[in-house]
Design a protein around this motif. Structure first.
Motif, PDB file in Angstrom:
ATOM      1  N   GLY A  10      46.206 -35.509  27.140  1.00  0.00           N
ATOM      2  CA  GLY A  10      46.224 -35.653  28.429  1.00  0.00           C
ATOM      3  C   GLY A  10      45.667 -34.075  29.188  1.00  0.00           C
ATOM      4  N   GLN A  11      46.510 -33.934  30.156  1.00  0.00           N
ATOM      5  CA  GLN A  11      46.502 -32.690  30.923  1.00  0.00           C
ATOM      6  C   GLN A  11      47.897 -31.930  30.559  1.00  0.00           C
ATOM      7  N   ASN A  12      48.449 -32.177  29.553  1.00  0.00           N
ATOM      8  CA  ASN A  12      49.500 -31.227  29.321  1.00  0.00           C
ATOM      9  C   ASN A  12      49.313 -29.897  29.175  1.00  0.00           C
ATOM     10  N   LEU A  13      48.374 -29.183  28.590  1.00  0.00           N
ATOM     11  CA  LEU A  13      47.866 -27.819  28.605  1.00  0.00           C
ATOM     12  C   LEU A  13      48.327 -27.145  29.952  1.00  0.00           C
ATOM     13  N   LYS A  14      48.048 -28.081  31.049  1.00  0.00           N
ATOM     14  CA  LYS A  14      48.311 -27.362  32.177  1.00  0.00           C
ATOM     15  C   LYS A  14      50.022 -27.010  32.548  1.00  0.00           C
ATOM     16  N   SER A  15      50.776 -27.579  31.789  1.00  0.00           N
ATOM     17  CA  SER A  15      52.064 -27.504  31.873  1.00  0.00           C
ATOM     18  C   SER A  15      52.614 -26.045  31.317  1.00  0.00           C
ATOM     19  N   VAL A  16      51.836 -25.579  30.414  1.00  0.00           N
ATOM     20  CA  VAL A  16      52.101 -24.361  29.754  1.00  0.00           C
ATOM     21  C   VAL A  16      51.855 -23.207  30.846  1.00  0.00           C
ATOM     22  N   PRO A  17      52.702 -22.421  30.893  1.00  0.00           N
ATOM     23  CA  PRO A  17      52.716 -21.316  31.985  1.00  0.00           C
ATOM     24  C   PRO A  17      51.583 -20.267  31.634  1.00  0.00           C
ATOM     25  N   ASP A  18      51.307 -19.420  32.322  1.00  0.00           N
ATOM     26  CA  ASP A  18      50.404 -18.250  31.947  1.00  0.00           C
ATOM     27  C   ASP A  18      51.345 -17.031  31.084  1.00  0.00           C
ATOM     28  N   LEU A  19      50.944 -17.138  30.036  1.00  0.00           N
ATOM     29  CA  LEU A  19      51.649 -16.167  29.157  1.00  0.00           C
ATOM     30  C   LEU A  19      51.032 -14.665  29.113  1.00  0.00           C
ATOM     31  N   THR A  20      49.975 -14.426  29.799  1.00  0.00           N
ATOM     32  CA  THR A  20      49.254 -13.239  29.677  1.00  0.00           C
ATOM     33  C   THR A  20      50.182 -11.929  30.590  1.00  0.00           C
ATOM     34  N   GLY A  21      50.962 -12.232  31.396  1.00  0.00           N
ATOM     35  CA  GLY A  21      51.549 -11.527  32.264  1.00  0.00           C
ATOM     36  C   GLY A  21      52.507 -10.649  31.930  1.00  0.00           C
ATOM     37  N   GLN A  22      53.099 -10.885  30.639  1.00  0.00           N
ATOM     38  CA  GLN A  22      53.993 -10.356  29.958  1.00  0.00           C
ATOM     39  C   GLN A  22      53.643  -9.728  28.627  1.00  0.00           C
ATOM     40  N   ASN A  23      54.429  -8.668  28.122  1.00  0.00           N
ATOM     41  CA  ASN A  23      54.160  -8.305  26.660  1.00  0.00           C
ATOM     42  C   ASN A  23      55.273  -9.283  25.803  1.00  0.00           C
ATOM     43  N   PRO A  64      48.888  -8.947  25.977  1.00  0.00           N
ATOM     44  CA  PRO A  64      47.656  -9.971  25.789  1.00  0.00           C
ATOM     45  C   PRO A  64      46.322  -9.481  26.389  1.00  0.00           C
ATOM     46  N   PRO A  65      45.488 -10.152  26.045  1.00  0.00           N
ATOM     47  CA  PRO A  65      44.174  -9.914  26.610  1.00  0.00           C
ATOM     48  C   PRO A  65      44.119 -10.499  28.169  1.00  0.00           C
ATOM     49  N   ALA A  66      43.318 -10.081  28.974  1.00  0.00           N
ATOM     50  CA  ALA A  66      43.234 -10.680  30.398  1.00  0.00           C
ATOM     51  C   ALA A  66      42.612 -11.852  30.323  1.00  0.00           C
ATOM     52  N   HIS A  67      43.018 -12.711  31.156  1.00  0.00           N
ATOM     53  CA  HIS A  67      42.192 -14.038  31.630  1.00  0.00           C
ATOM     54  C   HIS A  67      40.834 -13.783  32.173  1.00  0.00           C
ATOM     55  N   GLY A  68      39.818 -14.734  32.101  1.00  0.00           N
ATOM     56  CA  GLY A  68      38.559 -14.489  32.472  1.00  0.00           C
ATOM     57  C   GLY A  68      37.598 -13.823  31.580  1.00  0.00           C
ATOM     58  N   CYS A  69      38.014 -13.367  30.173  1.00  0.00           N
ATOM     59  CA  CYS A  69      37.169 -12.729  29.398  1.00  0.00           C
ATOM     60  C   CYS A  69      36.898 -11.434  29.795  1.00  0.00           C
ATOM     61  N   LYS A  70      37.992 -10.775  30.479  1.00  0.00           N
ATOM     62  CA  LYS A  70      37.515  -9.321  30.924  1.00  0.00           C
ATOM     63  C   LYS A  70      37.937  -8.424  29.789  1.00  0.00           C
ATOM     64  N   ASP A  71      38.627  -8.402  28.696  1.00  0.00           N
ATOM     65  CA  ASP A  71      38.706  -7.771  27.549  1.00  0.00           C
ATOM     66  C   ASP A  71      37.840  -7.993  26.640  1.00  0.00           C
ATOM     67  N   LEU A  72      37.716  -7.133  25.591  1.00  0.00           N
ATOM     68  CA  LEU A  72      36.823  -7.253  24.402  1.00  0.00           C
ATOM     69  C   LEU A  72      37.728  -8.024  23.212  1.00  0.00           C
ATOM     70  N   SER A  73      38.088  -9.277  23.701  1.00  0.00           N
ATOM     71  CA  SER A  73      39.020 -10.241  22.831  1.00  0.00           C
ATOM     72  C   SER A  73      37.819 -11.508  22.557  1.00  0.00           C
ATOM     73  N   PHE A  74      38.819 -12.368  22.257  1.00  0.00           N
ATOM     74  CA  PHE A  74      37.860 -13.786  21.706  1.00  0.00           C
ATOM     75  C   PHE A  74      38.101 -14.321  23.188  1.00  0.00           C
TER      76      PHE A  74
END
Length: 885
Positions: A97-110, A181-191
């Motif tokens: 379903g939409q369970n992925l939405k319940s996972v918080p943003d994990l990129t704002g921390q090391n 972590p890489p930044a959201h929005g594909c702003k880093d040279l990551s996957f």
């Protein structure tokens, strides 16, 4: 790459230490030299993960042996942050379903990854190397209380360190890695997953690649590679040039003997060697050329051929470095003797790239590979992808930025599947005009790492520096300098979209949503089968049984928010499947349930995907030169873009591709009504007969038939018939094409359903869609009488953990077609289809009184302890299920 030098020690104490080790180990080779241990150990277990937020301890403390990790999340490497948390049950069922939405943003921390491992015992002259195949995006690395890198940056950059001075031989060691972590929005040279699904909440941060502890002597070998050149057009000889880097890990000059052998069963062994003196800390490329080593000129070599062209023969290169007469390091790779070349042809005013292998034209046809959204894969999963690619008759996998699954490259080598790597579109990778100095360095280091990993593979036939847009001139030059320094032996492209670069050689003009089959054949339309395409594709809702695994009953029908969440990225033009559903209901009739939607979508997927590959194949080498279907598979359970779904359940699109790409195939052109025979092999086929017959629905009255003698030249498409304008047809009708050999055996059997009210394409077109003006009326299929007269008999054999089921299907009805039959081997009565699984044919139709035999193959383990059953159903055939003997 950063290298940590060993700490200096008083010379006397070092000599005494070495003497004690020699006396204890007693390892001396026949010439009196002591041999260091040569090994490679992957670090996988004994690790834990936690957020750095709220943790005051530094890396110096966390990387001490015995540091307490109570409350941390156990993790097995390699792993991203979210993969580790999901494996531990912190987040559950996130693909439903939409369970992925319940996972918080994990990129704002090391995030800390921390673990302990035991290093092998020390032998004289031994060097310890710590190697990371992939860290995303940025890391501080600590070993036994000492920081060895303060800024290991770049998702696709490998990092390697000489840690001899820090390792505790034969004892516990502690490793701690602080990941940013890489930044959201594909702003880093990551996957970057761009617009094909939601972003992972951690942006795939973590130790996604293998972590290795290697031991060598004072000289280590890196990146062996064999470049092969044929005297084209002849292929009766080959010149091999062997490259390898040698690294001196000591603080003094070292003389080493670098040797190699090339072996293949049934062929002479080739040996070569040279002595090299390396300066202190020097890394140098060692080269063996045919001019200096005539034995590297091979007569009558075994060639590596792609799938359907021949055998993908491989040779073995084994290399060693010796110092003082003792082995210091060894490396081995498999490689193929083959040569890819490119050429250009102008079609519709645009220059397109075509390719040859060993002097033979080859139409590359494949799909865009996606690894799991959390970057999880294993050997069984990789093997299933290769198995399915071959079973569909494809010969290519495109890796658009999904680089680093090296096991998949190895499997492609062995299977004869070509691979097309390159960087991803629509992200920091293409927004390079404003790169920082660090980003420019990361980009070239990423290319160096990934091209080193790819260059030795026989399967690699092309590298694309850009996708939708080419890199800026300066960065493109830097990329090409890397390729030249690495002696890249295959063609390259600046990018794969003529809309941004007229000389790209490939187009990316869409479509990316559903289109009627005629679009692929009408070469006046964008996206049709002319030129060479880097990607294009359509929505592809999976079978009902797969939908039920990730959508609740209320979300399966009617289509709503949860369904659309599994389409494209939220907020993109692909966050719904409206064009697909409009086409389905307009052509096949209204839909009242998820089951009915799935039944009709399977037919539409088959029809559309079959036509896609048929058009590209039928135009080969005159108008078309290669195509990539977007996508091969999906990163998570998706209703958009795949030839087979996330669960490896083969559906309509899969079997449509398999039919279109069979070795010798008879195909219908929806635009011109021509009939083609395509021979995809390198051997001509003569004595064939093509037959075309047209039938009304539902009575199966034959309204037209014709036949023609056919000779199918090797690796070519031949027009053999044209279907004239016909009258007296039912609104929905059948066209049956058959190709038989001189003995009457069926070579290709192909059934089309179409309408006197044809699909008509409108003039409105954009980068992802040509809007249909009117739709074909295929509702006559719904008037086919129910057929309960299909019988099934089966036998089953098992060997080596694999089972083969031979199924004989018979339509005992004297009057009614058995349309779109789907035999399935299921795990238990009423259970899910065993997967992965391959069938010799499927989604087939039987005329009254006809019988056919197909085979199914799968691993016994994939039954998960259930008894195998055979389920048979069809568009107008009720489902039956019976145990397999």
């Amino acid at each position: 790459m950063p290298v940590v030098r060993r700490r200096s020690r008083p010379i006397l104490s070092r000599l005494l230490a070495l003497l004690l080790v020699v006396l204890a180990a007693g390892v001396v080779d026949a010439r009196g030299a002591t041999a260091a241990t040569v090994s490679s150990t992957e670090l996988t277990t004994g690790f834990a993960l936690r957020s750095a937020t709220g943790l005051a301890d530094t890396g110096a403390a966390i990387s001490q042996v015995g540091y307490g990790t109570a409350g941390w999340t156990p993790v097995t490497l390699p792993s991203t942050v979210l993969a580790g948390l999901t494996a531990a049950g912190v987040y559950q069922n996130i693909y439903f379903g939409q369970n992925l939405k319940s996972v918080p943003d994990l990129t704002g921390q090391n995030w800390w990854f921390r673990g302990e491992f035991t290093a092998s015992a020390l032998t004289p002259g031994q060097v310890y190397w710590l190697r990371f195949k992939g860290i995303s995006y940025r890391a501080q690395i600590w070993l036994n209380g000492t920081q060895i890198d303060a800024n290991a940056v770049g998702t696709m950059v490998a990092h390697e360190y000489d840690v001899t001075s820090l390792i505790r031989p034969g004892a516990a060691n502690a490793l701690a890695v602080l990941v940013t972590p890489p930044a959201h929005g594909c702003k880093d040279l990551s996957f970057c997953t761009v617009d094909w699904n939601p972003e992972a909440p951690d942006m795939n941060a973590g130790l996604w690649g293998r972590t290795l502890l290697d031991t060598t002597g004072p000289v280590a070998l890196r990146d062996p590679y064999v470049r092969t050149v044929l005297p084209l057009p002849a292929t009766n000889a080959a010149d091999l040039t062997v490259y390898a880097d040698a690294v001196n890990a000591t603080n003094a000059p070292v003389t080493t003997t670098v040797s190699g052998t090339i072996t293949k069963a049934g062929y002479p062994t080739v040996s070569f060697s040279q002595d090299v003196t390396l300066n202190a800390g020097e890394r140098r490329e060692i080269v063996f050329t045919p001019a200096a080593y005539p034995q590297l000129h091979l007569a009558n070599p075994a060639l590596w051929w792609p799938y359907q062209f021949g055998t993908p023969d491989l040779y073995r290169l084994s290399m060693s470095a010796a110092t003082g007469g003792a082995t210091s390091d060894t490396k081995s790779i498999d490689f193929g003797v083959r040569q890819f070349t490119d050429y250009r042809t102008t079609v519709n005013g645009t220059s397109f790239a075509g390719y040859k292998v060993n002097g033979q034209n080859i139409l590359f046809r494949g799909g865009g590979y996606m690894w799991d959204l959390l970057q999880r894969w294993d050997t069984a999963t990789n093997a299933a992808h290769i198995q399915y690619v071959k079973d569909m008759g494809l010969n290519t996998i495109r890796f658009e930025g999904t680089l680093g699954n090296e096991e998949l490259y190895d499997m492609a080598d062995k299977a004869g599947i070509m691979v097309m790597p390159g960087f991803v579109c629509c992200s920091a990778w293409e927004d390079d005009s404003g790169w920082s100095a660090e980003q420019a360095q990361v980009a070239t280091a990423s290319l160096d790492t990934q091209m080193r990993a790819m260059r030795a593979h026989a399967s690699a036939f092309l590298w694309t520096y850009g996708s939708d847009q080419p890199p800026t001139a300066a960065h493109l030059t830097a990329y090409k300098n890397v390729a030249a320094a690495l002696h890249w032996q295959n063609p390259t492209l600046d990018n794969v979209a003529t809309w941004s670069n007229a000389n790209a050689g490939m187009k990316m003009d869409g479509p990316y949503v559903w289109e009627p089959p005629v679009l692929w054949w009408d070469t006046t339309k964008a996206g049709s089968a002319f030129g060479t395409t880097g990607e294009e594709g359509t929505e592809a809702p999976p079978p009902l049984e797969s939908l039920q695994k990730f959508l609740a009953p209320a979300d399966q029908w009617p289509i709503g928010t949860a369904w659309n969440y599994h389409s494209g990225a939220p907020g993109s033009v692909f966050d719904n499947t409206t064009p697909y559903t409009t086409g389905l209901t307009s052509r096949y009739g209204s839909v009242a349930s998820a089951a009915e939607y799935s039944k009709k979508s399977e037919v539409q997927n088959y029809e559309n995907t079959r036509s896609f590959f048929e058009a590209w194949n039928a135009h080969e080498y005159t108008q078309s030169f290669g195509t990539i279907f977007w996508m091969l598979d999906s990163a998570w359970p998706s209703v958009h873009w795949n030839l087979y779904d996330y669960y490896f359940k083969p559906g309509g699109g899969y079997f449509g591709a398999k039919k279109a790409n069979e070795p010798v195939h008879i195909a219908y052109d929806y635009a011109t009504k021509k009939v083609f025979v395509v021979n995809s092999g390198l051997a001509a086929r003569g004595g064939l007969t093509a037959t075309a017959s047209v039938y009304t629905i539902p009575d199966l009255a034959q309204k037209y038939t014709t036949q023609a003698a056919v000779t199918a030249p090797a690796n070519a498409s031949t027009q053999v018939l044209t279907i004239p304008a016909l009258t007296g047809l039912s609104t929905t009708y059948f066209l049956r094409l058959q190709l038989k050999d001189a003995g009457g055996a069926v070579v290709s059997d192909n059934l089309y359903w179409y309408s006197t009210q044809a699909d008509v394409l409108g003039n409105k077109s954009n980068w992802y869609r040509t809007t249909p003006k009117t739709y074909a009326n295929l509702t006559g299929l719904n008037s086919l009488p129910s057929n309960s007269g299909v019988t099934a008999a089966a036998t089953r054999t098992a060997s080596g953990g694999r089972e083969t089921v031979t199924i004989t299907l018979t339509n005992t009805s004297a009057t009614t077609l058995a349309f779109f039959l789907r035999p399935e081997v299921t795990a238990g009565n009423g259970g899910g289809e065993v997967a992965p699984v391959t069938y010799s044919d499927n989604y087939l139709s039987l005329w009254p009184g006809e019988s056919t035999r197909i085979t199914a193959s799968y691993l016994t383990a994939d039954l998960h302890g259930q008894a195998p059953y055979l389920r048979v159903r069809g568009y107008n055939v009720p489902a039956t299920s019976a145990p397999l003997p």
